[in-house]
Design a protein around this motif. Structure first.
Motif, PDB file in Angstrom:
ATOM      1  N   LYS A  20       0.830  -1.209   0.000  1.00 47.47           N
ATOM      2  CA  LYS A  20       0.000   0.000   0.000  1.00 47.47           C
ATOM      3  C   LYS A  20       0.863   1.259   0.000  1.00 47.47           C
ATOM      4  CE  LYS A  20      -2.739  -1.380   3.438  1.00 47.47           C
ATOM      5  NZ  LYS A  20      -3.867  -1.392   4.416  1.00 47.47           N
ATOM      6  N   ARG A  21       1.954   1.252   0.748  1.00 52.33           N
ATOM      7  CA  ARG A  21       2.824   2.429   0.806  1.00 52.33           C
ATOM      8  C   ARG A  21       3.524   2.672  -0.530  1.00 52.33           C
ATOM      9  NH1 ARG A  21       4.656   4.894   5.577  1.00 52.33           N
ATOM     10  NH2 ARG A  21       3.141   4.529   7.257  1.00 52.33           N
ATOM     11  N   ILE A  22       4.066   1.606  -1.114  1.00 47.74           N
ATOM     12  CA  ILE A  22       4.809   1.770  -2.373  1.00 47.74           C
ATOM     13  C   ILE A  22       3.851   2.140  -3.504  1.00 47.74           C
ATOM     14  CG2 ILE A  22       6.273   0.637  -4.076  1.00 47.74           C
ATOM     15  CD1 ILE A  22       7.267  -1.198  -1.780  1.00 47.74           C
ATOM     16  N   ALA A  23       2.755   1.392  -3.616  1.00 50.53           N
ATOM     17  CA  ALA A  23       1.794   1.672  -4.686  1.00 50.53           C
ATOM     18  C   ALA A  23       1.156   3.044  -4.528  1.00 50.53           C
ATOM     19  CB  ALA A  23       0.711   0.590  -4.714  1.00 50.53           C
ATOM     20  N   GLY A  24       1.075   3.514  -3.285  1.00 52.97           N
ATOM     21  CA  GLY A  24       0.488   4.827  -3.026  1.00 52.97           C
ATOM     22  C   GLY A  24       1.429   5.978  -3.314  1.00 52.97           C
ATOM     23  N   GLY A  25       2.667   5.665  -3.700  1.00 54.67           N
ATOM     24  CA  GLY A  25       3.619   6.704  -4.070  1.00 54.67           C
ATOM     25  C   GLY A  25       4.225   7.459  -2.912  1.00 54.67           C
ATOM     26  N   THR A  26       4.178   6.884  -1.710  1.00 52.29           N
ATOM     27  CA  THR A  26       4.698   7.587  -0.535  1.00 52.29           C
ATOM     28  C   THR A  26       6.183   7.344  -0.286  1.00 52.29           C
ATOM     29  OG1 THR A  26       4.073   5.790   0.978  1.00 52.29           O
ATOM     30  CG2 THR A  26       2.426   7.509   0.556  1.00 52.29           C
ATOM     31  N   ILE A  27       6.808   6.456  -1.095  1.00 53.79           N
ATOM     32  CA  ILE A  27       8.252   6.218  -0.966  1.00 53.79           C
ATOM     33  C   ILE A  27       8.901   6.643  -2.278  1.00 53.79           C
ATOM     34  CG2 ILE A  27      10.059   4.566  -0.397  1.00 53.79           C
ATOM     35  CD1 ILE A  27       7.939   2.772   0.841  1.00 53.79           C
ATOM     36  N   PRO A  28       9.420   7.863  -2.340  1.00 55.89           N
ATOM     37  CA  PRO A  28       9.978   8.383  -3.592  1.00 55.89           C
ATOM     38  C   PRO A  28      11.049   7.468  -4.175  1.00 55.89           C
ATOM     39  CG  PRO A  28       9.794  10.126  -1.950  1.00 55.89           C
ATOM     40  CD  PRO A  28       9.498   8.841  -1.232  1.00 55.89           C
ATOM     41  N   GLY A  29      11.048   7.356  -5.493  1.00 55.57           N
ATOM     42  CA  GLY A  29      12.077   6.575  -6.171  1.00 55.57           C
ATOM     43  C   GLY A  29      11.803   5.091  -6.217  1.00 55.57           C
ATOM     44  N   THR A  30      10.605   4.649  -5.777  1.00 49.98           N
ATOM     45  CA  THR A  30      10.272   3.230  -5.832  1.00 49.98           C
ATOM     46  C   THR A  30       8.943   3.027  -6.548  1.00 49.98           C
ATOM     47  OG1 THR A  30       9.029   3.184  -3.732  1.00 49.98           O
ATOM     48  CG2 THR A  30      11.411   2.846  -3.609  1.00 49.98           C
ATOM     49  N   THR A  31       8.790   1.849  -7.112  1.00 55.51           N
ATOM     50  CA  THR A  31       7.520   1.459  -7.710  1.00 55.51           C
ATOM     51  C   THR A  31       7.284   0.000  -7.406  1.00 55.51           C
ATOM     52  OG1 THR A  31       6.240   1.399  -9.768  1.00 55.51           O
ATOM     53  CG2 THR A  31       8.546   0.804  -9.933  1.00 55.51           C
ATOM     54  N   LEU A  32       6.028  -0.384  -7.204  1.00 50.49           N
ATOM     55  CA  LEU A  32       5.698  -1.777  -6.924  1.00 50.49           C
ATOM     56  C   LEU A  32       5.636  -2.534  -8.241  1.00 50.49           C
ATOM     57  CD1 LEU A  32       4.970  -3.927  -4.844  1.00 50.49           C
ATOM     58  CD2 LEU A  32       2.570  -3.263  -5.087  1.00 50.49           C
ATOM     59  N   ALA A  33       6.609  -3.417  -8.451  1.00 54.45           N
ATOM     60  CA  ALA A  33       6.732  -4.121  -9.730  1.00 54.45           C
ATOM     61  C   ALA A  33       5.886  -5.384  -9.774  1.00 54.45           C
ATOM     62  CB  ALA A  33       8.195  -4.468  -9.986  1.00 54.45           C
ATOM     63  N   CYS A  34       5.834  -6.128  -8.669  1.00 52.20           N
ATOM     64  CA  CYS A  34       5.096  -7.380  -8.644  1.00 52.20           C
ATOM     65  C   CYS A  34       5.049  -7.910  -7.221  1.00 52.20           C
ATOM     66  CB  CYS A  34       5.740  -8.427  -9.562  1.00 52.20           C
ATOM     67  SG  CYS A  34       7.449  -8.834  -9.127  1.00 52.20           S
ATOM     68  N   VAL A  35       4.201  -8.909  -7.005  1.00 57.37           N
ATOM     69  CA  VAL A  35       4.137  -9.593  -5.714  1.00 57.37           C
ATOM     70  C   VAL A  35       4.063 -11.090  -5.973  1.00 57.37           C
ATOM     71  CG1 VAL A  35       2.937  -7.653  -4.619  1.00 57.37           C
ATOM     72  CG2 VAL A  35       1.616  -9.568  -5.528  1.00 57.37           C
ATOM     73  N   ALA A  36       4.409 -11.869  -4.950  1.00 62.36           N
ATOM     74  CA  ALA A  36       4.241 -13.315  -4.986  1.00 62.36           C
ATOM     75  C   ALA A  36       3.584 -13.742  -3.681  1.00 62.36           C
ATOM     76  CB  ALA A  36       5.580 -14.027  -5.165  1.00 62.36           C
ATOM     77  N   SER A  37       2.749 -14.754  -3.753  1.00 59.66           N
ATOM     78  CA  SER A  37       2.028 -15.220  -2.567  1.00 59.66           C
ATOM     79  C   SER A  37       1.743 -16.698  -2.699  1.00 59.66           C
ATOM     80  CB  SER A  37       0.721 -14.441  -2.402  1.00 59.66           C
ATOM     81  OG  SER A  37      -0.064 -14.972  -1.348  1.00 59.66           O
ATOM     82  N   GLY A  38       1.614 -17.370  -1.555  1.00 53.32           N
ATOM     83  CA  GLY A  38       1.262 -18.775  -1.575  1.00 53.32           C
ATOM     84  C   GLY A  38      -0.120 -19.023  -2.140  1.00 53.32           C
ATOM     85  N   ASP A  39      -0.976 -18.021  -2.056  1.00 57.65           N
ATOM     86  CA  ASP A  39      -2.333 -18.104  -2.611  1.00 57.65           C
ATOM     87  C   ASP A  39      -2.494 -16.961  -3.606  1.00 57.65           C
ATOM     88  OD1 ASP A  39      -5.081 -18.035  -3.142  1.00 57.65           O
ATOM     89  OD2 ASP A  39      -5.613 -18.740  -1.137  1.00 57.65           O
ATOM     90  N   ALA A  40      -2.187 -17.242  -4.872  1.00 58.74           N
ATOM     91  CA  ALA A  40      -2.177 -16.188  -5.892  1.00 58.74           C
ATOM     92  C   ALA A  40      -3.556 -15.569  -6.093  1.00 58.74           C
ATOM     93  CB  ALA A  40      -1.656 -16.751  -7.213  1.00 58.74           C
ATOM     94  N   ALA A  41      -4.606 -16.381  -6.044  1.00 60.04           N
ATOM     95  CA  ALA A  41      -5.954 -15.858  -6.254  1.00 60.04           C
ATOM     96  C   ALA A  41      -6.350 -14.903  -5.126  1.00 60.04           C
ATOM     97  CB  ALA A  41      -6.953 -17.006  -6.352  1.00 60.04           C
ATOM     98  N   LYS A  42      -6.025 -15.276  -3.914  1.00 60.93           N
ATOM     99  CA  LYS A  42      -6.330 -14.426  -2.757  1.00 60.93           C
ATOM    100  C   LYS A  42      -5.541 -13.121  -2.831  1.00 60.93           C
ATOM    101  CE  LYS A  42      -6.485 -14.544   2.310  1.00 60.93           C
ATOM    102  NZ  LYS A  42      -6.186 -15.386   3.510  1.00 60.93           N
TER     103      LYS A  42
END
Length: 269
Positions: A20-42
């Motif tokens: 939420k912080r990265i995607a919300g643009g509150t950390i300058p110089g970063t972007t949320l590229a992808c995520v991984a999870s044990g439950d991809a659908a969730k």
């Protein structure tokens, strides 16, 4: 300013806060590229509910999307997270640093391919001071941890010894030994001790006492360091997150570390 593409492994309490912080643009110089999870659908459903458009990918695909991966997942899969990124000469921020001790090959992988492993301060106070003291001579490091009994439930050491945390009615010393032994017996509880040991005199000389204390509601850590440059006495009380094994400050520590990556003014080593 160049942008650092961040991958997040695991969408528990810490991973969701970071996303939420990265995607919300509150950390300058970063972007949320992808995520991984044990439950991809969730994971996809949660990202959609938050309006976050990052793809959900397999851990092996992290290097194709990201420059830096943050490990917020069970320690058992740390090699699956670190391996692909380090082989690609990239960076991994590791929260489950206790999992590094029995897996020295992960550090060797970073050396061999020019990758880097970052262990953020996490829930611990004073790592900068301990790191500085280690440039001289540290004689001893001792840590005392007190946690609510429910925050220790499930630890392999407790299962092995047959200790029932539901029966603890008074402060009880349940473990005393080295940081290495503690990391084996309490893999989800004492990453702070391992981080302390890595900053200082190593996991075999760093000692820790673990207390199950029903009178506390926070994860409490006291550290005593005796060095030729200083004597340090540090105490911190961490408010647990929705996961009682993890303090709220842990996610904030990762955010602070990511902010330092591109900050025009960087405070602390």
């Amino acid at each position: 300013m160049t942008t650092t593409r961040i991958a997040i492994a695991g969408l528990g309490a810490i991973g969701k806060t970071l996303a939420k912080r990265i995607a919300g643009g509150t950390i300058p110089g970063t972007t949320l590229a992808c995520v991984a999870s044990g439950d991809a659908a969730k994971a996809r459903a949660w990202l959609d509910s938050e309006g976050i458009t990052a793809p959900v990918v397999e851990l092996a695909a992290f290097p194709d999307h990201a420059d830096l991966a943050v490990e917020c997942a069970p320690s058992a899969i740390i090699e699956e997270i670190c391996g692909p990124m380090l082989k690609a000469g990239k960076t991994v921020m590791v929260l489950s640093c206790g999992a590094l001790l029995p897996r020295p090959q992960i550090i060797e992988l970073a050396k061999a391919h020019g990758g880097q492993i970052i262990v953020p301060t996490g829930a611990l106070l004073g790592l900068d001071a301990v790191t500085a003291a280690a440039e001289g001579t540290i004689h001893s490091v001792k840590m005392t941890t007190r946690k609510p009994p429910r925050g220790l439930i499930g630890a392999p050491y407790l299962i092995e010894k047959g200790l029932d945390m539901d029966k603890i009615t008074a402060p009880t010393l349940i473990f005393s030994g080295s940081a290495r032994e503690a990391a084996k017996g309490f893999p989800a509880n004492v990453n702070v001790a391992v981080a302390l040991s890595l900053a200082g005199i190593g996991p075999d000389r760093t000692t820790i006492d673990i207390w199950a204390d029903p009178s506390v509601t926070r994860n409490c850590h006291e550290i005593e360091v005796d060095a030729d440059s200083a004597k340090l006495s540090l105490r911190i009380e961490n408010i647990p997150s929705e996961n009682p094994k993890t303090g709220r400050i842990t996610a904030l520590s990762v955010i602070a570390a990511l902010r330092k990556l591109r900050a025009p003014l960087r405070v602390g080593t």
